[in-house]
Scaffold this motif. Sequence first.
Motif, short mmCIF file in Angstrom:
data_model
loop_
_atom_site.label_atom_id
_atom_site.label_comp_id
_atom_site.label_asym_id
_atom_site.label_seq_id
_atom_site.Cartn_x
_atom_site.Cartn_y
_atom_site.Cartn_z
N SER A 71 0.83 -1.20 0.00
CA SER A 71 0.00 0.00 0.00
C SER A 71 0.87 1.25 0.00
CB SER A 71 -0.90 0.00 1.24
OG SER A 71 -1.57 1.25 1.37
N ALA A 72 0.39 2.26 -0.69
CA ALA A 72 1.12 3.54 -0.71
C ALA A 72 1.04 4.23 0.64
CB ALA A 72 0.55 4.45 -1.80
N TYR A 73 0.09 3.83 1.47
CA TYR A 73 -0.06 4.42 2.80
C TYR A 73 0.81 3.65 3.78
CZ TYR A 73 -4.13 6.64 0.70
OH TYR A 73 -4.96 7.36 -0.12
N ASN A 74 2.09 3.99 3.82
CA ASN A 74 3.02 3.32 4.72
C ASN A 74 3.96 4.35 5.33
OD1 ASN A 74 5.46 3.54 2.98
ND2 ASN A 74 4.29 2.19 1.62
N ILE A 75 4.76 3.92 6.29
CA ILE A 75 5.61 4.82 7.05
C ILE A 75 6.68 5.47 6.18
CG2 ILE A 75 7.09 2.90 7.76
CD1 ILE A 75 6.32 6.13 9.74
N ALA A 76 7.21 4.72 5.20
CA ALA A 76 8.26 5.28 4.34
C ALA A 76 7.72 6.44 3.50
CB ALA A 76 8.81 4.19 3.42
N ASN A 77 6.55 6.25 2.91
CA ASN A 77 5.95 7.32 2.11
C ASN A 77 5.49 8.47 2.98
OD1 ASN A 77 6.39 5.91 -0.23
ND2 ASN A 77 4.31 5.12 -0.40
N ALA A 78 5.07 8.17 4.21
CA ALA A 78 4.67 9.23 5.13
C ALA A 78 5.84 10.15 5.44
CB ALA A 78 4.10 8.63 6.42
N LEU A 79 7.03 9.56 5.61
CA LEU A 79 8.23 10.37 5.86
C LEU A 79 8.58 11.22 4.64
CD1 LEU A 79 10.47 7.77 7.74
CD2 LEU A 79 9.41 9.82 8.70
N THR A 80 8.39 10.66 3.45
CA THR A 80 8.65 11.42 2.22
C THR A 80 7.72 12.62 2.12
OG1 THR A 80 9.39 9.41 1.06
CG2 THR A 80 8.73 11.29 -0.30
N VAL A 81 6.44 12.40 2.39
CA VAL A 81 5.46 13.49 2.35
C VAL A 81 5.80 14.53 3.42
CG1 VAL A 81 3.03 14.09 2.68
CG2 VAL A 81 3.65 12.06 1.35
N ALA A 82 6.20 14.06 4.59
CA ALA A 82 6.57 14.98 5.67
C ALA A 82 7.74 15.87 5.25
CB ALA A 82 6.93 14.20 6.93
N ARG A 83 8.68 15.28 4.52
CA ARG A 83 9.83 16.07 4.06
C ARG A 83 9.38 17.16 3.08
NH1 ARG A 83 12.49 12.25 2.85
NH2 ARG A 83 12.75 12.07 0.61
N LEU A 84 8.46 16.82 2.21
CA LEU A 84 7.91 17.81 1.28
C LEU A 84 7.20 18.94 2.03
CD1 LEU A 84 6.46 15.68 -1.66
CD2 LEU A 84 8.11 17.56 -1.86
N LEU A 85 6.45 18.58 3.06
CA LEU A 85 5.71 19.59 3.84
C LEU A 85 6.65 20.47 4.65
CD1 LEU A 85 2.71 17.42 5.10
CD2 LEU A 85 2.73 19.06 3.21
N LEU A 86 7.81 19.96 4.99
CA LEU A 86 8.77 20.73 5.78
C LEU A 86 9.51 21.77 4.94
CD1 LEU A 86 10.35 18.03 8.13
CD2 LEU A 86 8.86 19.93 8.79
N VAL A 87 9.51 21.62 3.63
CA VAL A 87 10.24 22.55 2.76
C VAL A 87 9.75 23.99 2.94
CG1 VAL A 87 10.72 23.20 0.36
CG2 VAL A 87 10.91 20.81 1.08
N PRO A 88 8.44 24.28 2.80
CA PRO A 88 7.99 25.67 3.00
C PRO A 88 8.20 26.16 4.43
CG PRO A 88 6.10 24.20 2.75
CD PRO A 88 7.31 23.41 2.39
N VAL A 89 8.15 25.24 5.41
CA VAL A 89 8.40 25.63 6.80
C VAL A 89 9.85 26.08 6.95
CG1 VAL A 89 8.43 24.84 9.20
CG2 VAL A 89 6.65 24.01 7.64
N PHE A 90 10.75 25.33 6.34
CA PHE A 90 12.17 25.69 6.38
C PHE A 90 12.41 27.06 5.74
CE2 PHE A 90 15.92 25.79 3.58
CZ PHE A 90 16.91 25.93 4.54
N VAL A 91 11.83 27.28 4.57
CA VAL A 91 12.03 28.55 3.86
C VAL A 91 11.47 29.71 4.67
CG1 VAL A 91 11.40 29.86 1.79
CG2 VAL A 91 12.06 27.45 1.59
N ALA A 92 10.30 29.52 5.27
CA ALA A 92 9.68 30.58 6.07
C ALA A 92 10.56 30.94 7.26
CB ALA A 92 8.29 30.14 6.53
N CYS A 93 11.09 29.94 7.93
CA CYS A 93 11.97 30.19 9.08
C CYS A 93 13.24 30.90 8.66
CB CYS A 93 12.32 28.88 9.78
SG CYS A 93 10.94 28.06 10.61
N LEU A 94 13.79 30.52 7.50
CA LEU A 94 15.04 31.10 7.03
C LEU A 94 14.89 32.59 6.72
CD1 LEU A 94 17.97 30.26 6.38
CD2 LEU A 94 17.25 29.92 4.01
N PHE A 95 13.74 32.95 6.15
CA PHE A 95 13.53 34.34 5.77
C PHE A 95 12.92 35.18 6.89
CE2 PHE A 95 13.83 32.60 1.44
CZ PHE A 95 14.68 33.54 0.86
N ALA A 96 12.57 34.55 8.00
CA ALA A 96 11.93 35.29 9.09
C ALA A 96 12.89 36.27 9.74
CB ALA A 96 11.37 34.31 10.13
#
Length: 198
Positions: free
Chosen positions: A20-45
């Motif tokens: 299934s695509a709904y597994n822990i490995a893919n969840a970590l990949t999605v989490a990494r994608l979601l962290l990208v804008p958070v990282f950029v926002a913190c960097l420019f803050a």
Amino acid sequence: MNPPRTGTDPIATPPAREVSAYNIANALTVARLLLVPVFVACLFAGGTGWRVAALVVFVVASVTDLLDGELARRRNLVTDFGKIADPIADKALTGAALVSLSITGELPWWVTIVILAREIGITLLRFFVINHGVIPASYGGKVKTVLQIIGIVLYVAPGVPYVLRWPVMLVAVAITVATGLDYVVRAWRLRRRAKKGE
């Protein structure tokens, strides 16, 4: 007398397990994608506190990069979604960091352009030769990734002297270019062997 058996015994050989695509490995990949804008926002803050926050987010995201592939292989969680999303997440994180650091004037634009051109070019090359076979990741490619992460960490971390972070980034660029050229050569050889076998 029993009739001879043909084919595969459905009892002796269990059906292949569909992952299934709904597994822990893919969840970590999605989490990494979601962290990208958070990282950029913190960097420019702005401010040391936000800079440290950006560093923490980047390190956490980089750790997920190491974990998701390992989990996928060890637990047989490799999926088509993961094969596509994982490299996208990797390049999104690295690309966002490099572009952001260049926008702030801390990293020369030529470094960002060279690294991103290599990453995008090799990704396109993979699609170009996919019908002829798959080129396995080399040890140099893994070293390249680690050096890029270390280089970015040194630039994001507040207070790191230029004399320390710049040489590391230069080495990362050199390895990035060298492994890119190696991949082009291996892709050319793979395509040539495939053509001879036709």
